[in-house]
Design a protein around this motif. Structure first.
Motif, PDB file in Angstrom:
ATOM      1  N   ALA A 106      10.636  -4.470  -7.478  1.00 49.39           N
ATOM      2  CA  ALA A 106      10.248  -5.902  -6.793  1.00 49.39           C
ATOM      3  C   ALA A 106       8.974  -6.111  -7.240  1.00 49.39           C
ATOM      4  O   ALA A 106       8.135  -5.434  -7.403  1.00 49.39           O
ATOM      5  CB  ALA A 106      10.435  -5.787  -5.244  1.00 49.39           C
ATOM      6  N   LEU A 107       8.771  -7.485  -7.791  1.00 48.46           N
ATOM      7  CA  LEU A 107       7.072  -8.065  -8.137  1.00 48.46           C
ATOM      8  C   LEU A 107       7.193  -9.018  -7.410  1.00 48.46           C
ATOM      9  O   LEU A 107       7.699 -10.130  -7.015  1.00 48.46           O
ATOM     10  CB  LEU A 107       7.221  -8.475  -9.654  1.00 48.46           C
ATOM     11  CG  LEU A 107       7.457  -7.599 -10.731  1.00 48.46           C
ATOM     12  CD1 LEU A 107       7.434  -8.141 -11.919  1.00 48.46           C
ATOM     13  CD2 LEU A 107       6.570  -6.349 -10.582  1.00 48.46           C
ATOM     14  N   VAL A 108       5.930  -8.738  -6.343  1.00 46.10           N
ATOM     15  CA  VAL A 108       5.550  -9.838  -5.335  1.00 46.10           C
ATOM     16  C   VAL A 108       3.987 -10.352  -5.234  1.00 46.10           C
ATOM     17  O   VAL A 108       3.430  -9.344  -5.834  1.00 46.10           O
ATOM     18  CB  VAL A 108       5.943  -9.583  -4.023  1.00 46.10           C
ATOM     19  CG1 VAL A 108       7.531  -9.330  -3.744  1.00 46.10           C
ATOM     20  CG2 VAL A 108       5.253  -8.137  -3.661  1.00 46.10           C
ATOM     21  N   GLY A 109       3.609 -11.268  -4.867  1.00 48.46           N
ATOM     22  CA  GLY A 109       2.359 -11.629  -4.987  1.00 48.46           C
ATOM     23  C   GLY A 109       1.982 -12.960  -4.322  1.00 48.46           C
ATOM     24  O   GLY A 109       2.717 -13.734  -3.811  1.00 48.46           O
ATOM     25  N   SER A 110       0.867 -13.501  -4.596  1.00 50.29           N
ATOM     26  CA  SER A 110       0.355 -14.691  -4.154  1.00 50.29           C
ATOM     27  C   SER A 110       1.008 -15.930  -4.434  1.00 50.29           C
ATOM     28  O   SER A 110       1.567 -16.198  -5.740  1.00 50.29           O
ATOM     29  CB  SER A 110      -1.139 -14.897  -4.526  1.00 50.29           C
ATOM     30  OG  SER A 110      -1.793 -16.396  -4.158  1.00 50.29           O
ATOM     31  N   GLU A 126      -0.870  -9.823  -6.793  1.00 48.09           N
ATOM     32  CA  GLU A 126      -2.139 -10.570  -5.875  1.00 48.09           C
ATOM     33  C   GLU A 126      -1.418 -10.823  -4.929  1.00 48.09           C
ATOM     34  O   GLU A 126      -0.443 -11.395  -4.302  1.00 48.09           O
ATOM     35  CB  GLU A 126      -2.510 -11.836  -6.914  1.00 48.09           C
ATOM     36  CG  GLU A 126      -3.276 -11.539  -8.124  1.00 48.09           C
ATOM     37  CD  GLU A 126      -3.563 -13.079  -8.786  1.00 48.09           C
ATOM     38  OE1 GLU A 126      -4.655 -12.821  -9.472  1.00 48.09           O
ATOM     39  OE2 GLU A 126      -3.064 -13.917  -8.239  1.00 48.09           O
ATOM     40  N   ALA A 127      -2.584 -10.606  -3.708  1.00 47.81           N
ATOM     41  CA  ALA A 127      -2.079 -10.865  -2.388  1.00 47.81           C
ATOM     42  C   ALA A 127      -3.421 -10.984  -1.422  1.00 47.81           C
ATOM     43  O   ALA A 127      -4.238 -10.159  -1.583  1.00 47.81           O
ATOM     44  CB  ALA A 127      -1.259  -9.725  -1.870  1.00 47.81           C
ATOM     45  N   VAL A 186       5.434   2.356  -3.432  1.00 45.81           N
ATOM     46  CA  VAL A 186       4.702   0.804  -3.457  1.00 45.81           C
ATOM     47  C   VAL A 186       3.581   1.099  -4.606  1.00 45.81           C
ATOM     48  O   VAL A 186       2.858   2.036  -4.669  1.00 45.81           O
ATOM     49  CB  VAL A 186       4.085   0.787  -2.214  1.00 45.81           C
ATOM     50  CG1 VAL A 186       3.067  -0.476  -2.074  1.00 45.81           C
ATOM     51  CG2 VAL A 186       5.265   0.522  -0.994  1.00 45.81           C
ATOM     52  N   PHE A 187       3.621  -0.022  -5.286  1.00 45.38           N
ATOM     53  CA  PHE A 187       2.395  -0.028  -6.424  1.00 45.38           C
ATOM     54  C   PHE A 187       1.676  -1.268  -6.116  1.00 45.38           C
ATOM     55  O   PHE A 187       1.895  -2.127  -5.708  1.00 45.38           O
ATOM     56  CB  PHE A 187       3.137  -0.347  -7.652  1.00 45.38           C
ATOM     57  CG  PHE A 187       4.028   0.709  -8.122  1.00 45.38           C
ATOM     58  CD1 PHE A 187       3.594   1.895  -8.895  1.00 45.38           C
ATOM     59  CD2 PHE A 187       5.153   0.729  -7.854  1.00 45.38           C
ATOM     60  CE1 PHE A 187       4.433   2.820  -9.180  1.00 45.38           C
ATOM     61  CE2 PHE A 187       6.055   1.932  -8.122  1.00 45.38           C
ATOM     62  CZ  PHE A 187       5.757   3.148  -8.968  1.00 45.38           C
ATOM     63  N   ALA A 188       0.364  -1.389  -6.740  1.00 45.03           N
ATOM     64  CA  ALA A 188      -0.462  -2.249  -6.251  1.00 45.03           C
ATOM     65  C   ALA A 188      -1.559  -2.415  -7.620  1.00 45.03           C
ATOM     66  O   ALA A 188      -1.943  -1.557  -8.318  1.00 45.03           O
ATOM     67  CB  ALA A 188      -1.454  -2.365  -4.987  1.00 45.03           C
ATOM     68  N   VAL A 189      -1.543  -3.880  -8.116  1.00 44.20           N
ATOM     69  CA  VAL A 189      -2.357  -4.214  -9.211  1.00 44.20           C
ATOM     70  C   VAL A 189      -3.892  -4.422  -8.637  1.00 44.20           C
ATOM     71  O   VAL A 189      -4.132  -5.168  -7.819  1.00 44.20           O
ATOM     72  CB  VAL A 189      -2.087  -5.333  -9.806  1.00 44.20           C
ATOM     73  CG1 VAL A 189      -2.867  -5.763 -11.149  1.00 44.20           C
ATOM     74  CG2 VAL A 189      -0.685  -4.977 -10.382  1.00 44.20           C
ATOM     75  N   ALA A 207      -7.266 -10.478  -4.225  1.00 48.80           N
ATOM     76  CA  ALA A 207      -7.263  -9.253  -4.786  1.00 48.80           C
ATOM     77  C   ALA A 207      -7.485  -8.284  -3.502  1.00 48.80           C
ATOM     78  O   ALA A 207      -7.201  -7.064  -3.596  1.00 48.80           O
ATOM     79  CB  ALA A 207      -8.268  -8.774  -5.804  1.00 48.80           C
ATOM     80  N   GLU A 208      -7.852  -8.881  -2.015  1.00 50.03           N
ATOM     81  CA  GLU A 208      -8.262  -7.979  -1.379  1.00 50.03           C
ATOM     82  C   GLU A 208      -6.642  -7.222  -0.714  1.00 50.03           C
ATOM     83  O   GLU A 208      -7.027  -5.961  -0.331  1.00 50.03           O
ATOM     84  CB  GLU A 208      -8.590  -8.969  -0.022  1.00 50.03           C
ATOM     85  CG  GLU A 208      -9.875  -9.457  -0.096  1.00 50.03           C
ATOM     86  CD  GLU A 208     -10.227 -10.406   1.295  1.00 50.03           C
ATOM     87  OE1 GLU A 208      -9.439 -10.516   1.978  1.00 50.03           O
ATOM     88  OE2 GLU A 208     -11.259 -10.690   1.120  1.00 50.03           O
ATOM     89  N   GLY A 209      -5.646  -7.911  -0.710  1.00 48.34           N
ATOM     90  CA  GLY A 209      -4.325  -7.085  -0.232  1.00 48.34           C
ATOM     91  C   GLY A 209      -3.836  -5.799  -1.216  1.00 48.34           C
ATOM     92  O   GLY A 209      -3.770  -4.768  -1.008  1.00 48.34           O
TER      93      GLY A 209
END
Length: 423
Positions: free
Chosen positions: A115-119, A227-228, A248-251, A260-262
Motif C-alpha cells: 500500500a502507498l498512501v499519503g496526503s 506524506e501525511a 509499516v514504512f514511512a518516508v 512530513a509531520e506524520g
C-alpha cells in the motif's frame, strides 16, 4: 471458512445478512458461527434483536437481487470470504468483509501487494517520489494498493498502471471519489482491480473512509506513508497496518513541512524508514518467498502508534449470547469527527493563518499562484517537475513563479531548484 464455494442462493443469503441493519463483519462472523449459515442467521435475527429490546430491518431478497444485478451490469462480481479468489492477507484480519465487490482483473488480488498512501494535497516532490516508488515496486512484482484519492494515491495508481494496481473505494464501485479520478479508475481496471465492501450506488460518507483504510492495509504485506499531516487518514491506515501485524514504512521529510509531520512521527514510533523501493522490497521479499506476512506477528511500531479512526466503524449488534469483538471508540473532540473530514486537505496551519498568508503574498496573487505554492515545500524541485505536477503549461507556470519569487514566497535554490518560504 477455508475452502468455501458458495452457491448463488448462499451468496444471496450472505449479502442479505451483511446488508441487514447493524450487522458488521464481526457480528456476521459471530452469527455464522452460532447458526451455521446465513439463512438460519437471518431467520433467528429478529427474535435475537427483540430479546435485546430492538427491532431490526433485514435486507430483503429483492434488494439483494437488485444489488447483484447492478454489480453484474458493471462487469463486477462478489467474492466471499474463504473462496479461492479472496485475498489471503485480507482474510486474516478480524474485520474482513464477508463479501467483496470486485471489478477488473481478479488475478491482481492474489499477488503480493504494497500500500502507498499519503496526503491529498501532496507536494510535487512527494508525487514524484511516489511515482518512482510505485514503478520500482511494480517491476519487483508487487501490486500497488491505494485509495484513489487525490495527491499521493493518484500518483501511486498512475505509475503502476502497467504492472497492476488495486483501488479500494469507500463507496460503491459506481461511486468513484473524487469524481475526477473516474477515468483513472477505468484505466487501472485493465491490469488491476477495484474493490469495495459497500453496495452499488452507495455515496461515501465520513466514516466509510476509515473503513476503506483498513482494507488498504489489510490487502497489503506492508504500508508506505509518503506524506501525511500529523492527524490524517494516512496515519489511520498506518495504525490499522500495525494492528494487523503488517510492516509499516514511512518516508522522512523536512521538519519545516507539515506534510512530513506524520511520516516523521511514524519513524519515531518504530516504522521502517523508506528512502527508496529497495528498503520495502528487502523487508517484504522474504515474506513473499515463504508465503508469510499476514495473520499477525509482524508489527514493529509501538502499540497505538498512528492515528485512531474518528469513531466506531460499525454500529454492531449486542445480542444475547453473541458478543462481537470490541469496537474502537474514539474521543469526540478529535478533528476527524467532522463527517466531511475526507474533503479536508493538507492541515498546514501556517497557510490557514490568513494574517500570515496576507503578509507574505501580494493581495493580487491568483488562485493558480496559490495552487503552485501548495505543490512546493521545503524539498527543492525543478521547474519541469512542478509543471508536470500542476498539469499546466510551462509558460503559465513560469509567469506565476515570477510573481511568487518577487513576493518572496518562492525561493530559487542552487541549480535552479525551487522551494517555498516556510514560516
Amino acid at each position: 471458512m477455508a475452502g468455501v464455494a458458495l452457491t448463488d442462493r448462499q451468496r444471496l443469503d450472505w449479502l442479505r445478512l451483511i446488508r441487514s441493519e447493524s450487522v458488521g463483519p464481526r457480528t456476521f462472523r459471530a452469527l455464522m458461527n452460532r447458526f451455521g449459515g446465513a439463512a438460519a442467521a437471518l431467520e433467528a435475527l429478529p427474535d435475537l434483536a427483540r430479546q435485546s429490546g430492538r427491532t431490526l430491518r433485514l435486507c430483503t431478497p429483492a434488494e439483494a437481487e437488485r444489488e447483484f444485478a447492478a454489480l453484474q451490469h458493471q462487469g463486477g462480481r462478489l467474492i466471499a470470504l474463504g473462496e479461492a479468489a479472496y485475498p489471503k492477507p485480507l482474510q486474516a484480519i478480524d474485520s474482513a468483509p464477508p463479501l467483496l465487490a470486485v471489478i477488473g482483473t481478479t488475478d491482481a488480488l492474489l499477488r503480493p501487494c504494497v500500500a502507498l498512501v499519503g496526503s491529498r494535497n501532496a507536494s510535487a516532490a512527494g508525487q514524484k517520489f511516489t511515482a518512482r516508488l510505485a514503478r520500482d515496486l511494480g517491476e519487483a512484482g508487487f501490486v500497488v494498493v491505494s485509495g484513489l484519492a487525490r495527491g499521493i494515491d493518484t500518483a501511486a495508481h498512475e505509475a503502476s498502471l502497467g504492472t497492476g494496481t488495486i483501488a479500494v473505494l469507500a463507496g460503491g464501485l459506481d461511486e468513484v471519489y473524487p469524481p475526477q479520478n473516474g477515468p483513472l479508475f477505468r484505466r487501472l481496471l485493465e491490469s488491476g482491480a477495484g474493490i469495495s465492501e459497500m453496495p452499488m450506488g452507495w455515496a461515501p460518507r465520513g466514516r466509510d473512509f476509515p473503513r476503506r483504510n483498513r482494507l488498504v492495509s489489510g490487502l497489503s504485506l506492508g504500508t508506505v506513508v509518503v506524506e501525511a499531516a500529523r492527524k490524517s487518514g494516512s496515519l489511520i491506515t498506518a495504525r490499522f497496518a500495525n494492528e494487523q501485524g503488517r510492516q509499516v514504512f514511512a518516508v522522512p521529510g523536512s521538519p519545516l513541512d507539515p506534510r512530513a509531520e506524520g511520516g516523521n512521527h511514524l519513524i519515531r514510533e518504530g516504522a521502517t524508514l523508506c528512502a527508496e523501493a529497495a528498503h520495502v522490497i528487502e523487508a517484504l521479499l522474504p515474506l513473499v518467498e515463504f508465503e508469510q506476512g499476514f495473520g499477525g506477528g509482524g508489527a514493529v511500531m509501538r502499540d497505538g502508534a498512528g492515528e485512531a479512526p474518528p469513531q466506531a466503524l460499525w454500529d454492531e449488534l449486542d445480542l444475547p449470547g453473541i458478543t462481537p469483538a470490541p469496537k474502537t471508540e474514539l474521543p469526540a473532540e478529535t478533528a476527524w469527527q467532522d463527517k466531511s473530514w475526507q474533503d479536508k486537505t493538507w492541515q498546514d496551519k501556517a497557510w490557514q493563518d490568513k494574517a500570515w498568508q496576507d503578509k507574505v503574498l501580494p493581495s493580487e496573487t491568483s488562485d493558480q499562484g496559490i495552487s503552485l505554492l501548495e505543490l512546493l515545500g521545503a524539498a527543492p524541485i525543478s521547474i519541469d517537475d512542478l509543471v508536470r505536477a500542476s498539469g499546466r503549461s510551462a509558460r503559465d507556470v513560469s509567469r506565476e513563479l515570477l510573481e511568487l519569487e518577487l513576493s518572496g514566497a518562492v525561493l530559487r535554490q542552487p541549480g535552479g531548484l525551487l522551494t517555498r518560504l516556510m514560516p
